[in-house]
Design a protein around this motif. Structure first.
Motif, PDB file in Angstrom:
ATOM      1  N   ALA A 232       1.031  -1.026  -0.114  1.00 47.33           N
ATOM      2  CA  ALA A 232       0.049  -0.119   0.009  1.00 47.33           C
ATOM      3  C   ALA A 232       0.663   1.412  -0.296  1.00 47.33           C
ATOM      4  O   ALA A 232       1.775   0.893   0.861  1.00 47.33           O
ATOM      5  CB  ALA A 232      -0.972   0.155   1.614  1.00 47.33           C
ATOM      6  N   ASP A 233       0.003   2.636  -0.328  1.00 53.87           N
ATOM      7  CA  ASP A 233       0.547   3.535  -0.880  1.00 53.87           C
ATOM      8  C   ASP A 233       0.516   4.325   1.016  1.00 53.87           C
ATOM      9  O   ASP A 233      -0.692   3.420   1.902  1.00 53.87           O
ATOM     10  CB  ASP A 233      -0.570   4.915  -1.307  1.00 53.87           C
ATOM     11  CG  ASP A 233       0.492   4.644  -2.891  1.00 53.87           C
ATOM     12  OD1 ASP A 233       1.683   4.314  -3.121  1.00 53.87           O
ATOM     13  OD2 ASP A 233       0.145   5.293  -3.731  1.00 53.87           O
ATOM     14  N   VAL A 234       1.051   5.443   2.114  1.00 52.52           N
ATOM     15  CA  VAL A 234       0.709   5.920   2.768  1.00 52.52           C
ATOM     16  C   VAL A 234      -0.519   5.933   2.468  1.00 52.52           C
ATOM     17  O   VAL A 234      -0.800   6.992   1.599  1.00 52.52           O
ATOM     18  CB  VAL A 234       2.009   6.714   3.724  1.00 52.52           C
ATOM     19  CG1 VAL A 234       1.689   7.665   2.478  1.00 52.52           C
ATOM     20  CG2 VAL A 234       1.560   6.972   4.679  1.00 52.52           C
ATOM     21  N   CYS A 235      -1.567   6.509   3.296  1.00 49.62           N
ATOM     22  CA  CYS A 235      -3.205   6.608   3.378  1.00 49.62           C
ATOM     23  C   CYS A 235      -2.891   8.307   3.630  1.00 49.62           C
ATOM     24  O   CYS A 235      -2.303   8.416   4.656  1.00 49.62           O
ATOM     25  CB  CYS A 235      -3.790   6.643   3.550  1.00 49.62           C
ATOM     26  SG  CYS A 235      -3.895   4.253   3.405  1.00 49.62           S
ATOM     27  N   LEU A 236      -3.367   9.287   3.022  1.00 48.80           N
ATOM     28  CA  LEU A 236      -3.583   9.960   2.725  1.00 48.80           C
ATOM     29  C   LEU A 236      -4.531  10.604   4.066  1.00 48.80           C
ATOM     30  O   LEU A 236      -3.303  11.533   5.688  1.00 48.80           O
ATOM     31  CB  LEU A 236      -4.448  11.014   2.380  1.00 48.80           C
ATOM     32  CG  LEU A 236      -4.260  12.888   2.512  1.00 48.80           C
ATOM     33  CD1 LEU A 236      -2.528  13.239   3.272  1.00 48.80           C
ATOM     34  CD2 LEU A 236      -4.897  13.371   1.031  1.00 48.80           C
ATOM     35  N   GLU A 237      -5.665  10.046   4.212  1.00 51.08           N
ATOM     36  CA  GLU A 237      -6.274  10.181   5.885  1.00 51.08           C
ATOM     37  C   GLU A 237      -5.713   9.371   6.790  1.00 51.08           C
ATOM     38  O   GLU A 237      -6.686   8.180   6.371  1.00 51.08           O
ATOM     39  CB  GLU A 237      -7.877   9.904   5.409  1.00 51.08           C
ATOM     40  CG  GLU A 237      -8.291  10.759   4.030  1.00 51.08           C
ATOM     41  CD  GLU A 237      -9.151  12.108   4.755  1.00 51.08           C
ATOM     42  OE1 GLU A 237      -8.818  12.246   5.851  1.00 51.08           O
ATOM     43  OE2 GLU A 237      -9.189  13.230   4.265  1.00 51.08           O
ATOM     44  N   PRO A 238      -5.512   9.347   8.805  1.00 42.17           N
ATOM     45  CA  PRO A 238      -5.545   8.634   8.877  1.00 42.17           C
ATOM     46  C   PRO A 238      -6.828   7.306   8.972  1.00 42.17           C
ATOM     47  O   PRO A 238      -6.230   6.390   9.042  1.00 42.17           O
ATOM     48  CB  PRO A 238      -5.103   9.353  10.159  1.00 42.17           C
ATOM     49  CG  PRO A 238      -5.970  10.759  10.260  1.00 42.17           C
ATOM     50  CD  PRO A 238      -5.866  11.240   8.747  1.00 42.17           C
ATOM     51  N   ALA A 356      -0.325  22.217   1.287  1.00 45.88           N
ATOM     52  CA  ALA A 356      -0.614  22.823   2.347  1.00 45.88           C
ATOM     53  C   ALA A 356      -2.180  21.631   2.673  1.00 45.88           C
ATOM     54  O   ALA A 356      -2.250  21.756   4.209  1.00 45.88           O
ATOM     55  CB  ALA A 356      -0.965  24.130   2.354  1.00 45.88           C
ATOM     56  N   GLU A 357      -3.206  21.432   1.571  1.00 41.62           N
ATOM     57  CA  GLU A 357      -3.765  21.143   2.451  1.00 41.62           C
ATOM     58  C   GLU A 357      -3.436  19.491   2.708  1.00 41.62           C
ATOM     59  O   GLU A 357      -4.529  19.104   3.895  1.00 41.62           O
ATOM     60  CB  GLU A 357      -4.981  20.536   1.195  1.00 41.62           C
ATOM     61  CG  GLU A 357      -5.972  20.104   1.494  1.00 41.62           C
ATOM     62  CD  GLU A 357      -7.349  20.306   0.645  1.00 41.62           C
ATOM     63  OE1 GLU A 357      -8.329  18.858  -0.034  1.00 41.62           O
ATOM     64  OE2 GLU A 357      -8.043  20.867  -0.349  1.00 41.62           O
ATOM     65  N   CYS A 358      -2.592  18.897   1.877  1.00 41.75           N
ATOM     66  CA  CYS A 358      -2.634  18.052   2.484  1.00 41.75           C
ATOM     67  C   CYS A 358      -2.691  17.632   3.935  1.00 41.75           C
ATOM     68  O   CYS A 358      -2.268  16.214   3.971  1.00 41.75           O
ATOM     69  CB  CYS A 358      -1.405  16.314   1.477  1.00 41.75           C
ATOM     70  SG  CYS A 358      -2.798  16.376   0.270  1.00 41.75           S
ATOM     71  N   VAL A 359      -0.971  18.889   4.076  1.00 39.14           N
ATOM     72  CA  VAL A 359      -0.652  19.171   5.522  1.00 39.14           C
ATOM     73  C   VAL A 359      -1.964  19.024   6.908  1.00 39.14           C
ATOM     74  O   VAL A 359      -1.639  18.027   7.783  1.00 39.14           O
ATOM     75  CB  VAL A 359       0.358  19.535   5.787  1.00 39.14           C
ATOM     76  CG1 VAL A 359       0.817  19.844   6.813  1.00 39.14           C
ATOM     77  CG2 VAL A 359       1.719  20.082   4.827  1.00 39.14           C
ATOM     78  N   THR A 360      -3.162  19.254   6.285  1.00 40.46           N
ATOM     79  CA  THR A 360      -4.202  19.568   7.184  1.00 40.46           C
ATOM     80  C   THR A 360      -4.402  18.379   7.388  1.00 40.46           C
ATOM     81  O   THR A 360      -4.959  17.667   8.262  1.00 40.46           O
ATOM     82  CB  THR A 360      -4.448  21.052   6.697  1.00 40.46           C
ATOM     83  OG1 THR A 360      -4.181  21.593   7.139  1.00 40.46           O
ATOM     84  CG2 THR A 360      -6.126  20.713   7.673  1.00 40.46           C
ATOM     85  N   ARG A 361      -4.592  17.465   6.235  1.00 43.68           N
ATOM     86  CA  ARG A 361      -5.529  16.312   6.012  1.00 43.68           C
ATOM     87  C   ARG A 361      -4.799  15.076   6.840  1.00 43.68           C
ATOM     88  O   ARG A 361      -5.323  13.872   7.231  1.00 43.68           O
ATOM     89  CB  ARG A 361      -6.033  15.479   5.153  1.00 43.68           C
ATOM     90  CG  ARG A 361      -6.997  16.370   4.354  1.00 43.68           C
ATOM     91  CD  ARG A 361      -7.473  16.116   3.115  1.00 43.68           C
ATOM     92  NE  ARG A 361      -8.919  16.849   2.193  1.00 43.68           N
ATOM     93  CZ  ARG A 361      -9.272  16.277   2.366  1.00 43.68           C
ATOM     94  NH1 ARG A 361      -9.933  14.910   3.625  1.00 43.68           N
ATOM     95  NH2 ARG A 361     -10.736  17.134   2.649  1.00 43.68           N
ATOM     96  N   THR A 362      -3.685  15.162   6.995  1.00 37.57           N
ATOM     97  CA  THR A 362      -2.867  14.360   7.167  1.00 37.57           C
ATOM     98  C   THR A 362      -2.909  13.884   8.757  1.00 37.57           C
ATOM     99  O   THR A 362      -2.617  12.886   9.641  1.00 37.57           O
ATOM    100  CB  THR A 362      -1.072  14.579   7.861  1.00 37.57           C
ATOM    101  OG1 THR A 362      -0.858  14.650   5.915  1.00 37.57           O
ATOM    102  CG2 THR A 362       0.049  13.504   7.345  1.00 37.57           C
ATOM    103  N   ARG A 363      -3.170  15.120   9.837  1.00 40.23           N
ATOM    104  CA  ARG A 363      -3.248  15.241  10.614  1.00 40.23           C
ATOM    105  C   ARG A 363      -5.027  14.593  11.311  1.00 40.23           C
ATOM    106  O   ARG A 363      -4.963  13.928  12.035  1.00 40.23           O
ATOM    107  CB  ARG A 363      -3.179  16.283  11.833  1.00 40.23           C
ATOM    108  CG  ARG A 363      -1.460  17.229  11.745  1.00 40.23           C
ATOM    109  CD  ARG A 363      -0.879  17.784  12.766  1.00 40.23           C
ATOM    110  NE  ARG A 363      -2.044  19.623  12.021  1.00 40.23           N
ATOM    111  CZ  ARG A 363      -2.169  19.840  11.069  1.00 40.23           C
ATOM    112  NH1 ARG A 363      -0.315  19.951  10.685  1.00 40.23           N
ATOM    113  NH2 ARG A 363      -2.209  21.025  11.107  1.00 40.23           N
ATOM    114  N   GLY A 364      -5.566  14.822  10.027  1.00 43.19           N
ATOM    115  CA  GLY A 364      -7.054  14.269  10.874  1.00 43.19           C
ATOM    116  C   GLY A 364      -8.075  15.159  10.924  1.00 43.19           C
ATOM    117  O   GLY A 364      -7.793  16.191  11.795  1.00 43.19           O
TER     118      GLY A 364
END
Length: 364
Positions: A232-238, A356-364
Motif C-alpha cells: 500500500a501507499d501511505v494513506c492521506l486520511e488516518p 498545504a491541504e494534505c498537511v492539514t488532512r494528515t493530522r486528521g
C-alpha cells in the motif's frame, strides 16, 4: 477465538512549512522526537532525509490502533514544526525534488549498487504487520492473499503526482517501487521451507544486501512473528490507514482459516498478479480493477465490496465489520488520497496549495 494483533508502519514526507517543497529534516526531527520521548522513540530514519517512519505497537483493538496512528502523526507534525517544517502523508512528492540519501553505510551501499533507482525512491508506503502462529501458517497466508493485495493498493492510492506532473496514475509510487529487483507479487510457495529457501537463494545472488531487501508485496517479517503486507501507499486520511489495517487482518484470518480447512490457494501466475498490481496502481478507485475471482476487469466499487464479502466472517468475529463497511463506503464516496490531491489542485490551481491541504488532512 484468538484475535490477531496488528501493527502499522507509516512513512511520512517532510516538507517546508510554507512552500511545501520536500525538506531534508529527518535528522532534526528524530533528535527532537527522541528528546521528547526521553528515551527510545517510535520514529526512525528512512532511505531519504526528506522522510521519516513511525511504527505503532501491536494492537488487538482496531480503535486503539487508529488512535495511535493519530497520536504519532500529531507527534511527527509537532517535531517537524519545531524543525521548521511539516509532515504530509503523501506517497510521492507533488512538487519537484532532488532527494538526499540518508546517512549510514546501508544507504550508501544501496546508492552505489542501484544508482538512479535509489536516488529516485523518495516514496512513502504503509506496511501492515499481522500476527501469525508460525512460519507455516504465515506462508499459507501469503499463498492465499495474493489475489487480494492489489485491491489494498487501489484503496490506498495516494501518489498521482511525480516531479510536478500528473502521472495519470492513482499510485505512481507502486510503479517507482517496482524498480527494485525483489519487489512485487510472488508465486505460491506451498511451505515455509520453500519460502525460506527462495529468500535465501535471492540473497545468495549478491544482488540483494540481506533479507531486509526482500520487497515482496507481502512477506514474512524478518524481525517479528508476522505477515507483513507492504503493497500500500501511505494513506492521506488516518481513517483510511486504520481501514487498511482492518482489512489486512481480515485477509490474514480468512486465509488462515482456508488453509486449516484444506482449501488450496488460487493458482494464478505472477504475470497475472503483476497485471492486477499495475491496474490498481493505474486506476486507484477511479477505473476498473481486475477482480480476484476472475482476473478480468470489473468496476472498482464491485471489487472492493467483493473484498469485504471475502473477509466478512473474520471481520464479524473480531467485531470490525460495521467499521469496515462504513470505512469502505466513505472511501468510495470521497475517493482516495489521489482523488483528494487532484481535487485540491483543480480547486486551487496550485500544487503548493494542494500540499498545504494534505498537511492539514494528515493530522486528521
Amino acid at each position: 477465538m484468538m484475535v490477531r494483533t496488528v501493527g502499522v508502519e507509516e512513512e511520512l514526507l517532510l516538507v517546508h512549512e510554507q512552500s511545501g517543497d520536500p525538506q531534508a529534516l529527518s535528522t532534526a526531527l528524530l533528535a527532537l522526537a527522541e528528546r521528547r520521548a526521553e528515551g527510545d522513540s517510535v520514529f526512525e530514519s528512512e532511505l531519504h532525509r526528506q522522510q521519516v517512519e513511525f511504527a505503532t505497537e501491536p494492537r488487538a483493538d482496531m480503535r486503539e490502533l487508529a488512535d495511535e496512528i493519530l497520536r504519532w502523526r500529531a507527534e511527527a507534525a509537532r517535531s517537524a514544526a519545531e524543525a521548521g517544517g511539516a509532515v504530509a502523508a503523501l506517497a510521492t512528492s507533488p512538487l519537484p525534488v532532488s532527494p538526499t540519501i540518508g546517512e549510514g553505510e546501508r544507504y550508501r551501499w544501496l546508492a552505489d549498487k542501484f544508482g538512479l533507482t535509489t536516488q529516485e525512491q523518495l516514496t512513502c508506503g504503509c506496511h501492515v504487520h499481522v500476527s501469525v502462529e508460525s512460519d507455516e501458517e504465515g506462508v499459507a497466508v501469503l499463498d492465499r492473499i495474493r489475489p487480494w493485495l492489489a485491491v489494498l493498493l487501489a484503496l490506498s492510492a495516494n501518489s498521482p503526482f511525480w516531479q510536478g506532473q500528473d502521472t495519470t496514475y492513482g499510485s505512481y509510487r507502486s510503479r517507482v517501487w517496482g524498480r527494485w529487483p525483489s519487489s512485487g507479487p510472488v508465486e505460491v510457495f506451498g511451505s515455509a521451507r520453500r519460502y525460506h529457501d527462495e529468500v535465501q537463494s535471492l540473497v545468495d545472488t549478491g544482488v540483494l544486501r540481506d533479507k531486509g531487501m526482500i520487497y515482496f508485496d507481502a512477506r514474512l517479517s524478518h524481525r517479528y512473528p508476522t505477515v507483513e503486507i507492504r503493497v500500500a501507499d501511505v494513506c492521506l486520511e488516518p481513517a483510511d490507514a486504520a481501514l487498511l489495517a482492518t482489512l489486512a487482518r481480515g485477509l490474514v484470518e480468512t486465509a488462515a482459516r482456508a488453509w486449516r480447512a484444506g482449501d488450496p490457494p488460487e493458482p494464478y501466475g505472477v504475470g497475472l498478479l503483476r497485471m492486477a498490481d499495475w491496474q490498481a496502481g493505474r486506476s486507484g478507485l477511479e477505473g476498473p480493477l481486475l477482480h480476484p475471482a476472475t482476473m478480468r476487469p470489473a468496476p472498482a466499487p464491485d471489487v472492493v465490496r467483493a473484498l469485504l464479502a471475502h473477509v466478512r466472517d473474520a471481520l464479524e468475529d473480531s467485531g470490525d465489520l460495521t467499521a469496515a463497511e462504513e470505512g469502505i463506503e466513505q472511501v468510495l464516496k470521497r475517493g482516495t488520497g489521489a482523488r483528494i490531491q487532484r481535487d485540491a489542485l483543480e480547486r486551487t490551481g496550485s500544487l503548493r496549495d494542494a500540499v498545504a491541504e494534505c498537511v492539514t488532512r494528515t493530522r486528521g
